[in-house]
Design a protein around this motif. Structure first.
Motif, PDB file in Angstrom:
ATOM      1  N   LEU A   1       3.917  -6.891   0.517  1.00 15.09           N
ATOM      2  CA  LEU A   1       4.098  -5.888   1.565  1.00 15.09           C
ATOM      3  C   LEU A   1       4.198  -4.490   0.956  1.00 15.09           C
ATOM      4  O   LEU A   1       3.524  -3.555   1.406  1.00 15.09           O
ATOM      5  N   VAL A   2       5.024  -4.351  -0.071  1.00 11.46           N
ATOM      6  CA  VAL A   2       5.199  -3.038  -0.707  1.00 11.46           C
ATOM      7  C   VAL A   2       3.890  -2.574  -1.324  1.00 11.46           C
ATOM      8  O   VAL A   2       3.501  -1.405  -1.180  1.00 11.46           O
ATOM      9  N   GLU A   3       3.194  -3.471  -1.997  1.00 11.59           N
ATOM     10  CA  GLU A   3       1.928  -3.107  -2.640  1.00 11.59           C
ATOM     11  C   GLU A   3       0.877  -2.703  -1.608  1.00 11.59           C
ATOM     12  O   GLU A   3       0.126  -1.742  -1.809  1.00 11.59           O
ATOM     13  N   ARG A   4       0.835  -3.408  -0.490  1.00 10.93           N
ATOM     14  CA  ARG A   4      -0.140  -3.082   0.560  1.00 10.93           C
ATOM     15  C   ARG A   4       0.154  -1.727   1.183  1.00 10.93           C
ATOM     16  O   ARG A   4      -0.755  -0.951   1.487  1.00 10.93           O
ATOM     17  N   MET A   5       1.424  -1.436   1.360  1.00 12.70           N
ATOM     18  CA  MET A   5       1.807  -0.138   1.910  1.00 12.70           C
ATOM     19  C   MET A   5       1.497   0.986   0.923  1.00 12.70           C
ATOM     20  O   MET A   5       1.042   2.067   1.304  1.00 12.70           O
ATOM     21  N   LYS A   6       1.711   0.738  -0.362  1.00 17.41           N
ATOM     22  CA  LYS A   6       1.367   1.739  -1.371  1.00 17.41           C
ATOM     23  C   LYS A   6      -0.138   1.965  -1.411  1.00 17.41           C
ATOM     24  O   LYS A   6      -0.599   3.098  -1.608  1.00 17.41           O
ATOM     25  N   LEU A   7      -0.901   0.897  -1.249  1.00 15.38           N
ATOM     26  CA  LEU A   7      -2.357   1.015  -1.207  1.00 15.38           C
ATOM     27  C   LEU A   7      -2.795   1.923  -0.063  1.00 15.38           C
ATOM     28  O   LEU A   7      -3.620   2.831  -0.253  1.00 15.38           O
ATOM     29  N   VAL A   8      -2.255   1.700   1.118  1.00 12.95           N
ATOM     30  CA  VAL A   8      -2.585   2.539   2.265  1.00 12.95           C
ATOM     31  C   VAL A   8      -2.165   3.981   1.997  1.00 12.95           C
ATOM     32  O   VAL A   8      -2.906   4.928   2.285  1.00 12.95           O
ATOM     33  N   HIS A   9      -0.983   4.148   1.433  1.00  9.15           N
ATOM     34  CA  HIS A   9      -0.487   5.490   1.123  1.00  9.15           C
ATOM     35  C   HIS A   9      -1.421   6.210   0.156  1.00  9.15           C
ATOM     36  O   HIS A   9      -1.739   7.385   0.332  1.00  9.15           O
ATOM     37  N   ASP A  10      -1.881   5.504  -0.882  1.00  8.25           N
ATOM     38  CA  ASP A  10      -2.734   6.125  -1.885  1.00  8.25           C
ATOM     39  C   ASP A  10      -4.125   6.438  -1.357  1.00  8.25           C
ATOM     40  O   ASP A  10      -4.783   7.361  -1.842  1.00  8.25           O
ATOM     41  N   TYR A  11      -4.581   5.666  -0.367  1.00  9.26           N
ATOM     42  CA  TYR A  11      -5.939   5.879   0.139  1.00  9.26           C
ATOM     43  C   TYR A  11      -6.000   6.768   1.373  1.00  9.26           C
ATOM     44  O   TYR A  11      -7.022   7.396   1.649  1.00  9.26           O
ATOM     45  N   ARG A  12      -4.921   6.868   2.108  1.00 12.20           N
ATOM     46  CA  ARG A  12      -4.950   7.409   3.462  1.00 12.20           C
ATOM     47  C   ARG A  12      -5.438   8.852   3.542  1.00 12.20           C
ATOM     48  O   ARG A  12      -6.020   9.249   4.569  1.00 12.20           O
ATOM     49  N   MET A  13      -5.223   9.667   2.513  1.00  9.35           N
ATOM     50  CA  MET A  13      -5.622  11.066   2.587  1.00  9.35           C
ATOM     51  C   MET A  13      -7.097  11.278   2.247  1.00  9.35           C
ATOM     52  O   MET A  13      -7.649  12.336   2.544  1.00  9.35           O
ATOM     53  N   PHE A  14      -7.750  10.304   1.642  1.00  7.23           N
ATOM     54  CA  PHE A  14      -9.147  10.494   1.279  1.00  7.23           C
ATOM     55  C   PHE A  14     -10.049  10.765   2.484  1.00  7.23           C
ATOM     56  O   PHE A  14     -10.882  11.681   2.433  1.00  7.23           O
ATOM     57  N   PRO A  15      -9.925  10.014   3.580  1.00 13.78           N
ATOM     58  CA  PRO A  15     -10.813  10.288   4.715  1.00 13.78           C
ATOM     59  C   PRO A  15     -10.626  11.668   5.332  1.00 13.78           C
ATOM     60  O   PRO A  15     -11.521  12.155   6.020  1.00 13.78           O
ATOM     61  N   PHE A  16      -9.489  12.312   5.087  1.00 11.47           N
ATOM     62  CA  PHE A  16      -9.264  13.645   5.635  1.00 11.47           C
ATOM     63  C   PHE A  16      -9.773  14.726   4.681  1.00 11.47           C
ATOM     64  O   PHE A  16      -9.901  15.877   5.069  1.00 11.47           O
TER      65      PHE A  16
END
Length: 269
Positions: free
Chosen positions: A206-221
């Protein structure tokens, strides 16, 4: 990872699929996985409610939080940008926005620029923004009730593909963006074997998946999702997006299992 970002990611990836609302004690237990204390959770949720993101209701002695309709729309829009990337052929048509905003309306001008960037437009000049995607209707509708903004909305073509590429290089910082994509790949590519093998404990997943989203989330913007013709040679963005999707899916089962266990039921509230 800021607590408020964790809250929104929990709603986007988990809570929405388990009733759409969550008890404060459940949210507190989940944020404890990220070393966020109970008092901080209470302060963050109270602030988010005051800012208009959440509605609350009482369930006995407990407070239950739910995103309101406006918040869900914004969350869904952001989620679409993160998970869905267009790869359709380009017709070499540019959408162009030329705007004029009175100097006294600086906040409105900044809102316009943020909306343009959100929709994938880049600044050719300070008041002329372009995009290879047809999103003029969205701009027109968003600012239809702002008479102080003058908008000229055009569709046009350049003199050739070399000029198109030169325009793209001027509008977006593609080299630095590509370097950051390469860093993401170096970080997560070596982890894929353990993700697929199920080597992580459920809480870790769960923590790793949330970190993954956190690390990727700004790229599309930052990334306007340019057609292949406009991308630099050796572009890492599409490979990074594919890796993100694969890693997110590989961690899903153990992360979901931990979430359900932490919530104490297959429905959160």
């Amino acid at each position: 990872m800021k607590p408020r970002s964790i809250v929104f990611d929990l709603f986007g990836d988990y809570i929405r699929y388990h009733g759409g609302e969550v008890r404060l004690r459940t949210l507190t237990a989940l944020l404890e996985c990220f070393d966020v204390g109970e008092s901080t959770v209470r302060v963050v949720m109270a602030r988010l409610r005051r800012e208009g993101w959440f509605d609350t209701r009482r369930d006995g002695r407990e407070t239950v939080y739910a995103l309101n309709d406006k918040s869900w729309r914004l969350l869904d829009e952001g989620r679409t940008r993160i998970f869905e990337r267009s790869r359709e052929p380009w017709n070499r048509q540019w959408s162009m926005v030329i705007y004029s905003v009175p100097e006294s309306e600086r906040a409105l001008r900044e809102e316009l620029r943020k909306e343009l960037a959100w929709l994938g437009f880049g600044p050719l000049t300070s008041s002329t923004w372009v995009s290879p995607h047809d999103r003029l209707t969205e701009i027109q509708e968003h600012f239809a009730d702002q008479p102080s903004i003058q908008l000229d909305l055009l569709q046009c073509t350049s003199s050739g593909l070399s000029r198109d590429r030169e325009m793209a290089a001027r509008c977006w910082e593609l080299d630095s963006l590509d370097a950051d994509y390469a860093t993401l790949l170096r970080t997560y590519r070596p982890r894929m074997r353990s993700y697929r093998a199920g080597s992580l404990a459920p809480r870790e997943a769960l923590v790793e998946r949330m970190k993954l989203v956190h690390d990727y989330r700004m790229f599309p913007f930052r990334d306007p999702n340019l057609p292949e013709e406009l991308l630099p040679t050796g572009w890492h963005g599409r490979e990074a997006h594919d890796l993100f999707l694969q890693a997110h899916e590989a961690l899903k089962a153990p992360a979901d299992g931990f979430f359900v266990e932490a919530a104490g039921t297959d429905r959160v509230a």
